[in-house]
Design a protein around this motif. Structure first.
Motif, PDB file in Angstrom:
ATOM      1  N   GLY A 290       0.816  -1.200   0.000  1.00  0.00           N
ATOM      2  CA  GLY A 290       0.000   0.000   0.000  1.00  0.00           C
ATOM      3  C   GLY A 290       0.856   1.258   0.000  1.00  0.00           C
ATOM      4  O   GLY A 290       2.079   1.203   0.140  1.00  0.00           O
TER       5      GLY A 290
ATOM      6  N   TRP B  46      -9.764 -10.026  -1.908  1.00  0.00           N
ATOM      7  CA  TRP B  46      -9.394  -8.695  -1.450  1.00  0.00           C
ATOM      8  C   TRP B  46     -10.666  -7.917  -1.116  1.00  0.00           C
ATOM      9  O   TRP B  46     -11.619  -7.909  -1.906  1.00  0.00           O
ATOM     10  CB  TRP B  46      -8.616  -7.934  -2.523  1.00  0.00           C
ATOM     11  CG  TRP B  46      -7.234  -8.442  -2.759  1.00  0.00           C
ATOM     12  CD1 TRP B  46      -6.824  -9.299  -3.743  1.00  0.00           C
ATOM     13  CD2 TRP B  46      -6.063  -8.132  -1.994  1.00  0.00           C
ATOM     14  NE1 TRP B  46      -5.477  -9.536  -3.640  1.00  0.00           N
ATOM     15  CE2 TRP B  46      -4.977  -8.832  -2.570  1.00  0.00           C
ATOM     16  CE3 TRP B  46      -5.814  -7.325  -0.876  1.00  0.00           C
ATOM     17  CZ2 TRP B  46      -3.679  -8.750  -2.072  1.00  0.00           C
ATOM     18  CZ3 TRP B  46      -4.526  -7.248  -0.381  1.00  0.00           C
ATOM     19  CH2 TRP B  46      -3.478  -7.949  -0.980  1.00  0.00           C
TER      20      TRP B  46
ATOM     21  N   ARG C  10     -11.932  -4.030   0.895  1.00  0.00           N
ATOM     22  CA  ARG C  10     -11.444  -2.717   1.307  1.00  0.00           C
ATOM     23  C   ARG C  10     -12.469  -2.048   2.202  1.00  0.00           C
ATOM     24  O   ARG C  10     -13.674  -2.340   2.134  1.00  0.00           O
ATOM     25  CB  ARG C  10     -11.132  -1.837   0.094  1.00  0.00           C
ATOM     26  CG  ARG C  10     -12.343  -1.448  -0.730  1.00  0.00           C
ATOM     27  CD  ARG C  10     -11.906  -0.732  -2.008  1.00  0.00           C
ATOM     28  NE  ARG C  10     -13.033  -0.318  -2.821  1.00  0.00           N
ATOM     29  CZ  ARG C  10     -12.925   0.190  -4.044  1.00  0.00           C
ATOM     30  NH1 ARG C  10     -11.709   0.350  -4.604  1.00  0.00           N
ATOM     31  NH2 ARG C  10     -14.002   0.546  -4.722  1.00  0.00           N
ATOM     32  N   GLN C  11     -11.966  -1.152   3.037  1.00  0.00           N
ATOM     33  CA  GLN C  11     -12.837  -0.430   3.950  1.00  0.00           C
ATOM     34  C   GLN C  11     -12.366   1.012   4.049  1.00  0.00           C
ATOM     35  O   GLN C  11     -11.236   1.281   4.478  1.00  0.00           O
ATOM     36  CB  GLN C  11     -12.859  -1.091   5.332  1.00  0.00           C
ATOM     37  CG  GLN C  11     -13.906  -0.510   6.264  1.00  0.00           C
ATOM     38  CD  GLN C  11     -14.157  -1.394   7.462  1.00  0.00           C
ATOM     39  OE1 GLN C  11     -13.348  -2.261   7.806  1.00  0.00           O
ATOM     40  NE2 GLN C  11     -15.279  -1.191   8.112  1.00  0.00           N
TER      41      GLN C  11
ATOM     42  N   ARG D 106     -17.032  -2.755   5.114  1.00  0.00           N
ATOM     43  CA  ARG D 106     -16.034  -3.465   4.328  1.00  0.00           C
ATOM     44  C   ARG D 106     -16.671  -3.918   3.016  1.00  0.00           C
ATOM     45  O   ARG D 106     -17.768  -4.460   3.001  1.00  0.00           O
ATOM     46  CB  ARG D 106     -15.494  -4.646   5.116  1.00  0.00           C
ATOM     47  CG  ARG D 106     -14.241  -5.250   4.548  1.00  0.00           C
ATOM     48  CD  ARG D 106     -13.543  -6.143   5.556  1.00  0.00           C
ATOM     49  NE  ARG D 106     -13.053  -5.382   6.710  1.00  0.00           N
ATOM     50  CZ  ARG D 106     -12.262  -5.889   7.645  1.00  0.00           C
ATOM     51  NH1 ARG D 106     -11.858  -7.152   7.549  1.00  0.00           N
ATOM     52  NH2 ARG D 106     -11.880  -5.151   8.655  1.00  0.00           N
TER      53      ARG D 106
ATOM     54  N   VAL E 189     -13.763  -6.520  -3.227  1.00  0.00           N
ATOM     55  CA  VAL E 189     -13.056  -5.949  -4.373  1.00  0.00           C
ATOM     56  C   VAL E 189     -12.829  -7.015  -5.445  1.00  0.00           C
ATOM     57  O   VAL E 189     -13.173  -6.818  -6.611  1.00  0.00           O
ATOM     58  CB  VAL E 189     -11.709  -5.346  -3.941  1.00  0.00           C
ATOM     59  CG1 VAL E 189     -10.930  -4.848  -5.159  1.00  0.00           C
ATOM     60  CG2 VAL E 189     -11.918  -4.219  -2.935  1.00  0.00           C
TER      61      VAL E 189
ATOM     62  N   ASP F 160     -10.938   4.988  -4.602  1.00  0.00           N
ATOM     63  CA  ASP F 160     -10.318   3.711  -4.253  1.00  0.00           C
ATOM     64  C   ASP F 160      -9.579   3.785  -2.922  1.00  0.00           C
ATOM     65  O   ASP F 160      -9.086   2.765  -2.428  1.00  0.00           O
ATOM     66  CB  ASP F 160      -9.327   3.281  -5.345  1.00  0.00           C
ATOM     67  CG  ASP F 160      -9.999   2.987  -6.668  1.00  0.00           C
ATOM     68  OD1 ASP F 160      -9.442   3.398  -7.717  1.00  0.00           O
ATOM     69  OD2 ASP F 160     -11.064   2.348  -6.670  1.00  0.00           O
TER      70      ASP F 160
ATOM     71  N   ALA G 259      -8.727   3.491   0.710  1.00  0.00           N
ATOM     72  CA  ALA G 259      -9.275   2.606   1.735  1.00  0.00           C
ATOM     73  C   ALA G 259      -8.135   1.788   2.333  1.00  0.00           C
ATOM     74  O   ALA G 259      -7.021   1.778   1.799  1.00  0.00           O
ATOM     75  CB  ALA G 259     -10.335   1.671   1.150  1.00  0.00           C
TER      76      ALA G 259
ATOM     77  N   TYR H  59      -7.006  -1.909   2.532  1.00  0.00           N
ATOM     78  CA  TYR H  59      -7.250  -3.117   1.756  1.00  0.00           C
ATOM     79  C   TYR H  59      -6.835  -4.336   2.564  1.00  0.00           C
ATOM     80  O   TYR H  59      -5.728  -4.397   3.119  1.00  0.00           O
ATOM     81  CB  TYR H  59      -6.476  -3.061   0.439  1.00  0.00           C
ATOM     82  CG  TYR H  59      -7.132  -2.154  -0.578  1.00  0.00           C
ATOM     83  CD1 TYR H  59      -7.148  -0.776  -0.412  1.00  0.00           C
ATOM     84  CD2 TYR H  59      -7.763  -2.685  -1.697  1.00  0.00           C
ATOM     85  CE1 TYR H  59      -7.776   0.052  -1.333  1.00  0.00           C
ATOM     86  CE2 TYR H  59      -8.389  -1.865  -2.626  1.00  0.00           C
ATOM     87  CZ  TYR H  59      -8.386  -0.491  -2.443  1.00  0.00           C
ATOM     88  OH  TYR H  59      -9.018   0.319  -3.353  1.00  0.00           O
TER      89      TYR H  59
ATOM     90  N   GLY I 142      -4.377  -5.661   6.996  1.00  0.00           N
ATOM     91  CA  GLY I 142      -4.728  -4.547   6.118  1.00  0.00           C
ATOM     92  C   GLY I 142      -3.547  -3.671   5.750  1.00  0.00           C
ATOM     93  O   GLY I 142      -2.557  -3.589   6.479  1.00  0.00           O
TER      94      GLY I 142
ATOM     95  N   GLN J 214      -2.886   0.323   3.897  1.00  0.00           N
ATOM     96  CA  GLN J 214      -3.555   1.557   3.502  1.00  0.00           C
ATOM     97  C   GLN J 214      -3.200   1.935   2.072  1.00  0.00           C
ATOM     98  O   GLN J 214      -2.025   1.975   1.697  1.00  0.00           O
ATOM     99  CB  GLN J 214      -3.153   2.695   4.441  1.00  0.00           C
ATOM    100  CG  GLN J 214      -3.728   4.043   4.072  1.00  0.00           C
ATOM    101  CD  GLN J 214      -5.224   4.138   4.312  1.00  0.00           C
ATOM    102  OE1 GLN J 214      -5.710   3.716   5.367  1.00  0.00           O
ATOM    103  NE2 GLN J 214      -5.963   4.677   3.337  1.00  0.00           N
TER     104      GLN J 214
END
Length: 123
Positions: free
Chosen positions: A9, A36, A38-39, A45, A48, A90, A92, A94, A116, A118
């Motif tokens: 990320g 995958w 994302r939030q 959440r 993806v 996009d 979030a 992940y 996760g 970022q």
């Protein structure tokens, strides 16, 4: 027991690309599906993409189809998410996740989760 660790990320400008990785320790069976999610802040959440470990068959969220590609390296026990033409929406955290059985888009069906990573896309 499966442990998942995401990486890759970061901060990128709109239109840029990132590749996320998810290293899995423990046994990933051919019957597993990896996904995958994302939030974003204040949001639920969201699914993806997901792929079957055995044959790589995949499913995507409509808004990322054509921009994101999920893939896996069975020998390295690693799942990837190549993200191109990134958009501010996009942005979030992940998460990588794993479940037994077929493709699924519901977070509650996934048993194992990473911590996760970022992703921030600036406009």
């Amino acid at each position: 027991q499966v442990q998942l660790v995401e990486s890759g990320g970061g901060l990128v400008q709109a239109g840029g690309s990132l590749r996320l990785s998810c290293a899995a320790s423990g046994r990933i069976f051919g019957s597993y599906t990896m996904g995958w999610f994302r939030q974003a802040p204040g949001k639920e959440r969201e699914f993806v993409a997901a792929a079957r470990w055995s044959d790589g068959s995949a499913r995507y969220l409509g808004s990322v189809e054509g921009r994101f590609t999920i893939s896996r390296d069975n020998a390295k026990n690693t799942l990837y998410l190549q993200m191109n033409n990134l958009k501010p929406e996009d942005t979030a955290v992940y998460f990588c996740a794993a479940k037994s059985g077929g493709l699924a888009t519901t977070a509650s069906e996934y048993i194992y989760w990473g911590q996760g990573t970022q992703v921030t896309v600036s406009s």
